[in-house]
Scaffold this motif. Structure first.
Motif, PDB file in Angstrom:
ATOM      1  N   HIS A   1     -66.522  10.030 -41.793  1.00 37.06           N
ATOM      2  CA  HIS A   1     -65.428  10.998 -41.682  1.00 37.06           C
ATOM      3  C   HIS A   1     -65.624  12.059 -42.744  1.00 37.06           C
ATOM      4  O   HIS A   1     -65.533  11.773 -43.947  1.00 37.06           O
ATOM      5  CB  HIS A   1     -64.075  10.298 -41.866  1.00 37.06           C
ATOM      6  CG  HIS A   1     -62.906  11.218 -41.724  1.00 37.06           C
ATOM      7  ND1 HIS A   1     -61.809  11.170 -42.571  1.00 37.06           N
ATOM      8  CD2 HIS A   1     -62.649  12.224 -40.846  1.00 37.06           C
ATOM      9  CE1 HIS A   1     -60.936  12.095 -42.205  1.00 37.06           C
ATOM     10  NE2 HIS A   1     -61.422  12.757 -41.167  1.00 37.06           N
ATOM     11  N   GLY A   2     -65.908  13.277 -42.305  1.00 36.98           N
ATOM     12  CA  GLY A   2     -66.153  14.361 -43.247  1.00 36.98           C
ATOM     13  C   GLY A   2     -64.984  14.638 -44.165  1.00 36.98           C
ATOM     14  O   GLY A   2     -65.150  15.187 -45.256  1.00 36.98           O
ATOM     15  N   GLY A   3     -63.779  14.247 -43.724  1.00 37.75           N
ATOM     16  CA  GLY A   3     -62.583  14.479 -44.530  1.00 37.75           C
ATOM     17  C   GLY A   3     -62.299  13.386 -45.529  1.00 37.75           C
ATOM     18  O   GLY A   3     -61.268  13.420 -46.213  1.00 37.75           O
ATOM     19  N   GLY A   4     -63.194  12.396 -45.629  1.00 39.17           N
ATOM     20  CA  GLY A   4     -63.016  11.328 -46.602  1.00 39.17           C
ATOM     21  C   GLY A   4     -62.070  10.232 -46.140  1.00 39.17           C
ATOM     22  O   GLY A   4     -61.634  10.195 -44.989  1.00 39.17           O
ATOM     23  N   LEU A   5     -61.745   9.335 -47.067  1.00 38.72           N
ATOM     24  CA  LEU A   5     -60.851   8.213 -46.785  1.00 38.72           C
ATOM     25  C   LEU A   5     -59.407   8.674 -46.974  1.00 38.72           C
ATOM     26  O   LEU A   5     -58.989   9.026 -48.081  1.00 38.72           O
ATOM     27  CB  LEU A   5     -61.157   7.051 -47.726  1.00 38.72           C
ATOM     28  CG  LEU A   5     -60.251   5.821 -47.619  1.00 38.72           C
ATOM     29  CD1 LEU A   5     -60.413   5.146 -46.262  1.00 38.72           C
ATOM     30  CD2 LEU A   5     -60.549   4.837 -48.750  1.00 38.72           C
ATOM     31  N   VAL A   6     -58.648   8.655 -45.896  1.00 41.27           N
ATOM     32  CA  VAL A   6     -57.258   9.122 -45.944  1.00 41.27           C
ATOM     33  C   VAL A   6     -56.288   7.941 -45.990  1.00 41.27           C
ATOM     34  O   VAL A   6     -55.356   7.923 -46.796  1.00 41.27           O
ATOM     35  CB  VAL A   6     -56.946  10.021 -44.730  1.00 41.27           C
ATOM     36  CG1 VAL A   6     -55.509  10.534 -44.800  1.00 41.27           C
ATOM     37  CG2 VAL A   6     -57.925  11.190 -44.657  1.00 41.27           C
ATOM     38  N   PHE A   7     -56.515   6.962 -45.127  1.00 39.33           N
ATOM     39  CA  PHE A   7     -55.668   5.767 -45.096  1.00 39.33           C
ATOM     40  C   PHE A   7     -56.490   4.592 -45.619  1.00 39.33           C
ATOM     41  O   PHE A   7     -57.470   4.188 -44.995  1.00 39.33           O
ATOM     42  CB  PHE A   7     -55.188   5.480 -43.672  1.00 39.33           C
ATOM     43  CG  PHE A   7     -54.469   6.636 -43.017  1.00 39.33           C
ATOM     44  CD1 PHE A   7     -53.529   7.378 -43.711  1.00 39.33           C
ATOM     45  CD2 PHE A   7     -54.741   6.979 -41.699  1.00 39.33           C
ATOM     46  CE1 PHE A   7     -52.865   8.441 -43.113  1.00 39.33           C
ATOM     47  CE2 PHE A   7     -54.089   8.037 -41.089  1.00 39.33           C
ATOM     48  CZ  PHE A   7     -53.151   8.776 -41.795  1.00 39.33           C
ATOM     49  N   GLU A   8     -56.073   4.035 -46.747  1.00 44.63           N
ATOM     50  CA  GLU A   8     -56.874   2.998 -47.400  1.00 44.63           C
ATOM     51  C   GLU A   8     -56.872   1.674 -46.649  1.00 44.63           C
ATOM     52  O   GLU A   8     -57.850   0.929 -46.691  1.00 44.63           O
ATOM     53  CB  GLU A   8     -56.393   2.786 -48.834  1.00 44.63           C
ATOM     54  CG  GLU A   8     -56.646   3.979 -49.742  1.00 44.63           C
ATOM     55  CD  GLU A   8     -56.368   3.657 -51.195  1.00 44.63           C
ATOM     56  OE1 GLU A   8     -57.140   2.868 -51.778  1.00 44.63           O
ATOM     57  OE2 GLU A   8     -55.378   4.182 -51.742  1.00 44.63           O
ATOM     58  N   ASN A   9     -55.773   1.356 -45.974  1.00 48.76           N
ATOM     59  CA  ASN A   9     -55.708   0.084 -45.255  1.00 48.76           C
ATOM     60  C   ASN A   9     -54.638   0.146 -44.168  1.00 48.76           C
ATOM     61  O   ASN A   9     -53.905   1.140 -44.053  1.00 48.76           O
ATOM     62  CB  ASN A   9     -55.434  -1.077 -46.217  1.00 48.76           C
ATOM     63  CG  ASN A   9     -54.192  -0.837 -47.061  1.00 48.76           C
ATOM     64  OD1 ASN A   9     -53.089  -0.686 -46.526  1.00 48.76           O
ATOM     65  ND2 ASN A   9     -54.356  -0.777 -48.382  1.00 48.76           N
ATOM     66  N   ALA A  10     -54.546  -0.942 -43.398  1.00 46.93           N
ATOM     67  CA  ALA A  10     -53.627  -0.990 -42.262  1.00 46.93           C
ATOM     68  C   ALA A  10     -52.168  -1.086 -42.675  1.00 46.93           C
ATOM     69  O   ALA A  10     -51.276  -0.987 -41.823  1.00 46.93           O
ATOM     70  CB  ALA A  10     -53.987  -2.167 -41.360  1.00 46.93           C
ATOM     71  N   ASP A  11     -51.901  -1.284 -43.966  1.00 44.46           N
ATOM     72  CA  ASP A  11     -50.519  -1.356 -44.440  1.00 44.46           C
ATOM     73  C   ASP A  11     -49.922   0.021 -44.716  1.00 44.46           C
ATOM     74  O   ASP A  11     -48.725   0.131 -45.005  1.00 44.46           O
ATOM     75  CB  ASP A  11     -50.441  -2.205 -45.714  1.00 44.46           C
ATOM     76  CG  ASP A  11     -50.740  -3.672 -45.446  1.00 44.46           C
ATOM     77  OD1 ASP A  11     -50.392  -4.149 -44.345  1.00 44.46           O
ATOM     78  OD2 ASP A  11     -51.337  -4.333 -46.323  1.00 44.46           O
ATOM     79  N   ASP A  12     -50.734   1.041 -44.632  1.00 38.78           N
ATOM     80  CA  ASP A  12     -50.225   2.400 -44.837  1.00 38.78           C
ATOM     81  C   ASP A  12     -49.154   2.689 -43.781  1.00 38.78           C
ATOM     82  O   ASP A  12     -49.368   2.449 -42.588  1.00 38.78           O
ATOM     83  CB  ASP A  12     -51.378   3.395 -44.705  1.00 38.78           C
ATOM     84  CG  ASP A  12     -50.974   4.812 -45.072  1.00 38.78           C
ATOM     85  OD1 ASP A  12     -50.077   5.377 -44.412  1.00 38.78           O
ATOM     86  OD2 ASP A  12     -51.569   5.368 -46.017  1.00 38.78           O
TER      87      ASP A  12
END
Length: 211
Positions: A158-169
């Motif tokens: 993902h060129g935009g990087g990590l946005v959501f760290e895990n499924a608990d977001d």
């Protein structure tokens, strides 16, 4: 007299033989039907399946706002804030984030107004956002949908990087719920079944369900 009778018998025999041969020829061309003179059976095409749609009203109230939020982005060891609809990401005019596009200035549509028929809504910027987001989805399979695998960097770049760290977001929870609750088969994206995705079951006053 005898010669005349013999001639008649000969003609009768030839007619019967020729008639049988003609009938057999017709039978051979009849395609195996019980009656060689019948029309061939009608062509039977398999009935197509009708694809399901996700809820438009849930998208408008619960999902589209996620794309406009300032979210923390983890990339190359640094953390910055940006929106999914940003100019360097998924903005519909200047974004570089692939096919997924967002019109950041899209206005919510009053679905209670008789003037806003499905055809009218489908011409709006908000519907463009809905349509684009739905195109990134595998119905009933959130963690196989690019709408989540990309910002969570799950086995995909993902060129935009990590946005959501895990499924608990909390944002992931909303998107998961949307993907897991398509409208009933045969009903469109404006189905009143979408009202049940809110508590109470009213898009105007209800809160967005996540489970």
């Amino acid at each position: 007299m005898i010669m005349l009778q013999q001639a008649r018998r000969l003609l009768s025999t030839r007619w019967r033989t020729g008639g049988c041969l003609a009938f057999l020829a017709l039978t051979a061309c009849g395609g195996g039907g019980s009656n060689p003179l019948d029309n061939p059976p009608n062509v039977s095409n398999p009935r197509g399946t009708v694809g399901q749609k996700l809820s438009y009203v849930y998208f408008q109230k619960c999902i589209n706002p996620i794309f406009l939020k300032q979210l923390p982005v983890h990339q190359n060891g640094t953390v910055s804030n940006n929106t999914c609809a940003g100019s360097g990401c998924h903005d519909n005019t200047s974004g570089t984030g692939g096919a997924f596009r967002i019109v950041s200035g899209a206005q919510s549509v009053d679905l209670g107004s008789p003037a806003n028929t499905p055809d009218v809504v489908r011409e709006t910027d908000m519907y463009k956002n809905f349509y684009s987001a739905q195109g990134e989805v595998v119905f009933g399979a959130p963690m196989e949908s690019r709408l989540l695998t990309k910002p969570m960097v799950l086995n995909v770049l993902h060129g935009g990087g990590l946005v959501f760290e895990n499924a608990d977001d909390p944002n992931v929870k909303l998107i998961e719920y949307w993907i897991n609750h398509p409208m009933p088969e045969g009903q469109d994206e404006f189905s009143s079944a979408g009202h049940n995705m809110f508590t109470p079951a009213d898009p105007e006053t209800g809160s967005c369900n996540i489970e």
